[in-house]
Write a protein that holds these residues in place. Structure first.
Motif, PDB file in Angstrom:
ATOM      1  N   ASN A 245      -9.868 -22.530  87.792  1.00 14.52           N
ATOM      2  CA  ASN A 245      -9.967 -23.674  88.589  1.00 14.52           C
ATOM      3  C   ASN A 245     -10.766 -24.999  88.123  1.00 14.52           C
ATOM      4  OD1 ASN A 245      -9.100 -22.757  91.628  1.00 14.52           O
ATOM      5  ND2 ASN A 245     -10.234 -20.840  90.790  1.00 14.52           N
ATOM      6  N   LEU A 246     -11.831 -24.602  87.340  1.00  8.32           N
ATOM      7  CA  LEU A 246     -12.438 -25.968  86.899  1.00  8.32           C
ATOM      8  C   LEU A 246     -11.394 -26.886  85.929  1.00  8.32           C
ATOM      9  CD1 LEU A 246     -14.868 -27.543  86.412  1.00  8.32           C
ATOM     10  CD2 LEU A 246     -15.503 -26.005  84.710  1.00  8.32           C
ATOM     11  N   PHE A 247     -10.715 -26.057  85.197  1.00  8.64           N
ATOM     12  CA  PHE A 247      -9.752 -26.699  84.063  1.00  8.64           C
ATOM     13  C   PHE A 247      -8.493 -26.714  84.429  1.00  8.64           C
ATOM     14  CE2 PHE A 247     -13.307 -24.802  81.923  1.00  8.64           C
ATOM     15  CZ  PHE A 247     -13.653 -26.270  80.921  1.00  8.64           C
ATOM     16  N   ALA A 248      -8.282 -26.464  85.968  1.00 10.53           N
ATOM     17  CA  ALA A 248      -6.925 -26.660  86.381  1.00 10.53           C
ATOM     18  C   ALA A 248      -5.625 -25.713  85.533  1.00 10.53           C
ATOM     19  CB  ALA A 248      -6.360 -27.971  86.431  1.00 10.53           C
ATOM     20  N   LEU A 249      -6.108 -24.527  85.401  1.00  9.39           N
ATOM     21  CA  LEU A 249      -5.274 -23.678  84.528  1.00  9.39           C
ATOM     22  C   LEU A 249      -4.507 -22.726  85.482  1.00  9.39           C
ATOM     23  CD1 LEU A 249      -7.449 -22.631  81.697  1.00  9.39           C
ATOM     24  CD2 LEU A 249      -5.584 -24.199  81.523  1.00  9.39           C
ATOM     25  N   PRO A 250      -3.069 -22.584  85.225  1.00  4.26           N
ATOM     26  CA  PRO A 250      -2.402 -21.729  86.481  1.00  4.26           C
ATOM     27  C   PRO A 250      -2.554 -20.445  85.827  1.00  4.26           C
ATOM     28  CG  PRO A 250      -0.957 -22.800  84.734  1.00  4.26           C
ATOM     29  CD  PRO A 250      -2.178 -23.381  84.373  1.00  4.26           C
ATOM     30  N   GLY A 251      -3.586 -19.585  86.030  1.00  5.17           N
ATOM     31  CA  GLY A 251      -3.698 -18.335  85.653  1.00  5.17           C
ATOM     32  C   GLY A 251      -3.749 -17.531  86.887  1.00  5.17           C
ATOM     33  N   ILE A 252      -4.320 -16.049  86.561  1.00  4.32           N
ATOM     34  CA  ILE A 252      -4.312 -15.148  87.854  1.00  4.32           C
ATOM     35  C   ILE A 252      -5.326 -15.437  88.670  1.00  4.32           C
ATOM     36  CG2 ILE A 252      -4.791 -12.808  88.084  1.00  4.32           C
ATOM     37  CD1 ILE A 252      -3.346 -11.996  85.518  1.00  4.32           C
ATOM     38  N   GLY A 253      -6.419 -15.844  88.280  1.00  6.96           N
ATOM     39  CA  GLY A 253      -7.664 -16.197  89.115  1.00  6.96           C
ATOM     40  C   GLY A 253      -7.359 -17.425  90.283  1.00  6.96           C
ATOM     41  N   ALA A 254      -6.815 -18.373  89.615  1.00 10.06           N
ATOM     42  CA  ALA A 254      -6.346 -19.607  90.276  1.00 10.06           C
ATOM     43  C   ALA A 254      -5.318 -19.223  91.408  1.00 10.06           C
ATOM     44  CB  ALA A 254      -5.983 -20.801  89.414  1.00 10.06           C
ATOM     45  N   GLY A 255      -4.311 -18.619  90.761  1.00  7.80           N
ATOM     46  CA  GLY A 255      -3.161 -18.254  91.805  1.00  7.80           C
ATOM     47  C   GLY A 255      -3.600 -17.294  92.953  1.00  7.80           C
ATOM     48  N   LEU A 256      -4.656 -16.357  92.288  1.00  3.46           N
ATOM     49  CA  LEU A 256      -4.983 -15.545  93.612  1.00  3.46           C
ATOM     50  C   LEU A 256      -5.714 -16.236  94.672  1.00  3.46           C
ATOM     51  CD1 LEU A 256      -5.470 -12.465  94.225  1.00  3.46           C
ATOM     52  CD2 LEU A 256      -7.509 -12.492  92.889  1.00  3.46           C
ATOM     53  N   VAL A 257      -6.568 -17.104  94.306  1.00  6.04           N
ATOM     54  CA  VAL A 257      -7.369 -17.956  95.197  1.00  6.04           C
ATOM     55  C   VAL A 257      -6.109 -18.599  96.361  1.00  6.04           C
ATOM     56  CG1 VAL A 257      -9.073 -20.078  95.514  1.00  6.04           C
ATOM     57  CG2 VAL A 257      -9.289 -18.339  93.769  1.00  6.04           C
ATOM     58  N   THR A 258      -5.337 -19.141  95.576  1.00  7.07           N
ATOM     59  CA  THR A 258      -4.271 -19.787  96.295  1.00  7.07           C
ATOM     60  C   THR A 258      -3.498 -18.873  97.251  1.00  7.07           C
ATOM     61  OG1 THR A 258      -3.711 -21.561  94.489  1.00  7.07           O
ATOM     62  CG2 THR A 258      -1.941 -21.276  95.971  1.00  7.07           C
TER      63      THR A 258
END
Length: 323
Positions: free
Chosen positions: A262-275
């Motif tokens: 989320n800090l580096f705006a990467l479209p990974g599993i963690g950021a996707g899970l939060v979305t």
């Protein structure tokens, strides 16, 4: 072989238990994906129609076994909001997350093992205290703060030196290999430096215990110097303990990289899970959480097997206990 079978059965039992916990926990959360899809001003009939189309009006036990049946067939379901296959979505996100974890682990191993050995071999108390201080401070840095510091130092466009990208991932993915790798450098350094500091403490502790044992006296009696004994004998004896620590660290990075992505705006599993969690896309969230939990348990399973293989004393201890 008996240990492998018993450990595998425990792995399967833990997976089933986690699947029940994930399914039940997501049903307790407030909110309704049908309401989200229908919109704020949608009539109740429209919301009920969507719930029926998505199978959310069926009994929970039926929903659970339908979901598990799909998992056993390799079908992780379809996103309720986007209509896309969850398997393909997670695979795309994993192509960002897992390389990030591997790079972070490489950095952590390079820092933790190297400095841990150097700290153990240091003879001056002031030097040993300095390494101890670095390990404590490095391990206590919050990932968010550490990442911000690296962005301010190295981030392109915002940092003092401005040599590395600090936001986003190339749209072409790994098709643009250089750009993709460069976008993961700062996130991997953030993860690796913090975990490397913790690994340095474990390495110094494990190797220090071995250095104070009779094995080192025997090695040096055979002609090894203290440094040679530590590198050729001590590290080998300390490997089983370090394998356990590294395995847990690797599994823990799965959840640890959520903040980093989320800090580096990467479209990974963690950021996707939060979305997906914010959108109340239950099918996507429960499948993604189950995959992360399964990976975490699988790493633990492999670490147990490797630990037992590297340390024959565990096998003899079990046999002695059985007798």
């Amino acid at each position: 072989m008996r240990f492998v079978i018993r450990r595998f059965l425990l792995f399967v039992a833990a997976l089933l238990a986690i699947s029940v916990v994930i399914f039940a926990a997501l049903r307790i959360l407030p909110g309704d994906v049908a309401s989200v899809m229908a919109g704020l001003n949608a009539p109740p009939e429209r919301v009920e129609q969507l719930r029926s189309q998505m199978g959310l009006d069926r009994p929970l036990i039926v929903q659970y076994f339908t979901w598990m049946g799909g998992l056993l067939r390799g079908n992780f379901g379809t996103s309720l909001l986007t209509g896309r296959s969850i398997s393909s979505t997670v695979a795309m996100r994993a192509s960002v997350t897992f390389p990030l974890i591997v790079l972070g682990l490489v950095v952590a191993l390079a820092i933790g093992l190297t400095l841990g050995v150097v700290a153990t071999l240091a003879t001056r108390p002031a030097v040993r205290s300095a390494f101890h201080f670095v390990a404590i401070v490095g391990g206590a840095i919050p990932a968010l703060w550490g990442g911000l510091l690296l962005i301010l130092l190295f981030g392109r466009g915002t940092g003092l030196l401005g040599i590395l990208p600090s936001q986003g991932f190339p749209e072409a993915g790994w098709g643009s290999f250089g750009s993709a790798l460069a976008s993961l450098v700062l996130p991997a350094l953030t993860v690796g430096i913090i975990d490397g500091a913790s690994l340095m403490r474990y390495t110094r502790s494990a190797l220090g215990d071995v250095m104070n044992s009779g094995y080192m006296d025997q090695a040096m009696a055979c002609g090894y110097t203290r440094r040679q004994a530590a590198l050729k004998v001590g590290l080998r004896l300390a490997t089983p303990q370090l394998v356990s620590v590294v395995g847990l660290m690797f599994a823990g990075m799965i959840t640890g990289v959520m903040v980093i992505e989320n800090l580096f705006a990467l479209p990974g599993i963690g950021a996707g899970l939060v979305t997906d969690l914010g959108n109340r896309d239950l099918i996507a969230v429960q499948s993604e959480l189950f995959m992360l939990a399964a990976f975490f348990l699988f790493v633990g399973f492999l670490v147990d097997l490797l630990h037992r293989f590297l340390d024959p004393r565990l096998k003899h201890a079990v046999q002695g206990g059985a007798q």
